[in-house]
Design a protein around this motif. Structure first.
Motif, PDB file in Angstrom:
ATOM      1  N   GLN A 119      -2.750   1.879  -4.614  1.00  0.00           N
ATOM      2  CA  GLN A 119      -1.813   2.845  -4.867  1.00  0.00           C
ATOM      3  C   GLN A 119      -2.599   3.629  -6.041  1.00  0.00           C
ATOM      4  N   LEU A 120      -3.346   2.845  -6.753  1.00  0.00           N
ATOM      5  CA  LEU A 120      -4.167   3.380  -7.888  1.00  0.00           C
ATOM      6  C   LEU A 120      -5.371   4.084  -7.552  1.00  0.00           C
ATOM      7  N   LEU A 121      -5.576   4.259  -6.284  1.00  0.00           N
ATOM      8  CA  LEU A 121      -6.706   4.866  -5.897  1.00  0.00           C
ATOM      9  C   LEU A 121      -6.715   6.480  -6.298  1.00  0.00           C
ATOM     10  N   PRO A 122      -7.511   7.039  -6.573  1.00  0.00           N
ATOM     11  CA  PRO A 122      -7.300   8.550  -6.538  1.00  0.00           C
ATOM     12  C   PRO A 122      -7.477   9.368  -5.120  1.00  0.00           C
ATOM     13  N   GLN A 123      -7.145  10.739  -5.130  1.00  0.00           N
ATOM     14  CA  GLN A 123      -7.179  11.401  -4.044  1.00  0.00           C
ATOM     15  C   GLN A 123      -6.528  10.679  -3.019  1.00  0.00           C
ATOM     16  N   GLN A 124      -5.404  10.145  -3.057  1.00  0.00           N
ATOM     17  CA  GLN A 124      -4.652   9.863  -1.794  1.00  0.00           C
ATOM     18  C   GLN A 124      -4.294  11.120  -0.742  1.00  0.00           C
ATOM     19  N   LYS A 125      -4.485  10.742   0.485  1.00  0.00           N
ATOM     20  CA  LYS A 125      -4.126  11.894   1.700  1.00  0.00           C
ATOM     21  C   LYS A 125      -2.846  11.262   2.081  1.00  0.00           C
ATOM     22  N   ALA A 126      -1.666  11.420   1.353  1.00  0.00           N
ATOM     23  CA  ALA A 126      -0.467  10.933   1.982  1.00  0.00           C
ATOM     24  C   ALA A 126       0.208  11.799   2.930  1.00  0.00           C
TER      25      ALA A 126
ATOM     26  N   ALA B 195       0.821  -1.105   0.049  1.00  0.00           N
ATOM     27  CA  ALA B 195       0.026   0.203   0.017  1.00  0.00           C
ATOM     28  C   ALA B 195       0.927   1.093   0.043  1.00  0.00           C
ATOM     29  N   PRO B 196       0.423   2.228  -0.304  1.00  0.00           N
ATOM     30  CA  PRO B 196       1.126   3.562  -0.488  1.00  0.00           C
ATOM     31  C   PRO B 196       1.474   3.927   0.803  1.00  0.00           C
ATOM     32  N   TRP B 197       1.242   3.791   1.868  1.00  0.00           N
ATOM     33  CA  TRP B 197       1.332   4.430   3.010  1.00  0.00           C
ATOM     34  C   TRP B 197       2.124   3.352   4.051  1.00  0.00           C
ATOM     35  N   SER B 198       2.451   2.202   3.683  1.00  0.00           N
ATOM     36  CA  SER B 198       2.756   1.179   4.485  1.00  0.00           C
ATOM     37  C   SER B 198       4.395   1.166   4.634  1.00  0.00           C
ATOM     38  N   GLY B 199       4.773   2.231   3.945  1.00  0.00           N
ATOM     39  CA  GLY B 199       6.348   2.367   4.059  1.00  0.00           C
ATOM     40  C   GLY B 199       6.861   2.820   2.748  1.00  0.00           C
ATOM     41  N   PRO B 200       8.278   2.494   2.434  1.00  0.00           N
ATOM     42  CA  PRO B 200       8.774   3.357   1.325  1.00  0.00           C
ATOM     43  C   PRO B 200       8.907   2.270   0.020  1.00  0.00           C
ATOM     44  N   SER B 201       8.404   0.889   0.089  1.00  0.00           N
ATOM     45  CA  SER B 201       8.238  -0.027  -0.930  1.00  0.00           C
ATOM     46  C   SER B 201       7.573   0.385  -2.150  1.00  0.00           C
ATOM     47  N   ALA B 202       6.364   0.921  -2.068  1.00  0.00           N
ATOM     48  CA  ALA B 202       5.690   1.513  -3.239  1.00  0.00           C
ATOM     49  C   ALA B 202       6.393   2.403  -3.919  1.00  0.00           C
TER      50      ALA B 202
ATOM     51  N   GLN C 212      -1.303  13.066   5.416  1.00  0.00           N
ATOM     52  CA  GLN C 212      -1.934  12.727   6.853  1.00  0.00           C
ATOM     53  C   GLN C 212      -1.211  11.700   7.213  1.00  0.00           C
ATOM     54  N   VAL C 213      -0.577  10.709   6.792  1.00  0.00           N
ATOM     55  CA  VAL C 213       0.282   9.597   7.305  1.00  0.00           C
ATOM     56  C   VAL C 213       1.897   9.809   7.035  1.00  0.00           C
ATOM     57  N   GLN C 214       1.983  11.182   6.709  1.00  0.00           N
ATOM     58  CA  GLN C 214       3.563  11.431   6.356  1.00  0.00           C
ATOM     59  C   GLN C 214       4.049  10.872   5.525  1.00  0.00           C
ATOM     60  N   GLN C 215       3.569  10.534   4.309  1.00  0.00           N
ATOM     61  CA  GLN C 215       4.276   9.877   3.218  1.00  0.00           C
ATOM     62  C   GLN C 215       4.103  10.955   2.161  1.00  0.00           C
ATOM     63  N   LYS C 216       4.999  10.473   1.069  1.00  0.00           N
ATOM     64  CA  LYS C 216       4.884  10.997  -0.448  1.00  0.00           C
ATOM     65  C   LYS C 216       3.800  10.702  -0.999  1.00  0.00           C
ATOM     66  N   ASP C 217       2.687  11.570  -1.857  1.00  0.00           N
ATOM     67  CA  ASP C 217       2.060  11.285  -2.694  1.00  0.00           C
ATOM     68  C   ASP C 217       2.637  10.781  -4.034  1.00  0.00           C
ATOM     69  N   LEU C 218       2.236   9.488  -4.208  1.00  0.00           N
ATOM     70  CA  LEU C 218       2.526   8.728  -5.503  1.00  0.00           C
ATOM     71  C   LEU C 218       1.785   9.195  -6.677  1.00  0.00           C
ATOM     72  N   THR C 219       0.923  10.068  -6.810  1.00  0.00           N
ATOM     73  CA  THR C 219      -0.063  10.103  -7.918  1.00  0.00           C
ATOM     74  C   THR C 219       0.900  10.835  -9.032  1.00  0.00           C
ATOM     75  N   ALA C 220       1.745  11.641  -8.837  1.00  0.00           N
ATOM     76  CA  ALA C 220       2.464  12.357  -9.854  1.00  0.00           C
ATOM     77  C   ALA C 220       3.473  11.254 -10.424  1.00  0.00           C
ATOM     78  N   ASN C 221       4.044  10.463  -9.674  1.00  0.00           N
ATOM     79  CA  ASN C 221       4.700   9.431 -10.324  1.00  0.00           C
ATOM     80  C   ASN C 221       3.908   8.339 -11.206  1.00  0.00           C
ATOM     81  N   LEU C 222       2.903   8.161 -10.665  1.00  0.00           N
ATOM     82  CA  LEU C 222       2.023   7.125 -11.494  1.00  0.00           C
ATOM     83  C   LEU C 222       1.846   7.771 -12.856  1.00  0.00           C
TER      84      LEU C 222
END
Length: 120
Positions: free
Chosen positions: A47-54, A12-19, A56-66
């Protein structure tokens, strides 16, 4: 001829750096015109869901990368249909339109097509 590479993104996008690392590898490979594919499965489909709220969990938003995948020539994008179904996700509401949906033995066939496979 360069060897082909398949990245399987299972986190998952918020589970750590792997995504993020999986996307970075794919984008780097695309920048060097390597034959590369990306398969989203298990929690990786989140990771494919729109409107990630990265934030809020102190993660980088992956939308631009996707969205940059097509700019880097990454054309072989796959998603596990069973993983989508298990998470009640509709294929029509994903961040990426050009995904090839795979199930069961189709996934095995795709994996066999690539010389190297990395799972993150």
């Amino acid at each position: 001829m360069p060897k082909s590479l398949l990245i399987i993104s299972r986190q998952a996008p918020w589970s750590g750096p792997s995504a993020r690392e999986a996307l970075d590898i794919v984008l780097a490979g695309g920048a060097f015109d390597l034959p590369i594919g990306l398969l989203f499965m298990d929690d990786g489909v989140l990771q494919l869901l729109p409107q990630q709220k990265a934030a809020q969990v102190q993660q980088k938003d992956l939308t631009a990368n996707l969205q940059a995948l097509s700019l880097f020539g990454i054309e072989h994008l796959y998603v596990c249909g069973e993983s989508l179904a298990e998470r009640a996700m509709a294929a029509s509401g994903l961040n990426i339109d050009a995904l090839q949906h795979l199930n069961g033995s189709d996934i095995s066939l795709i994996i066999d097509r690539y010389d190297q496979v990395i799972t993150l």
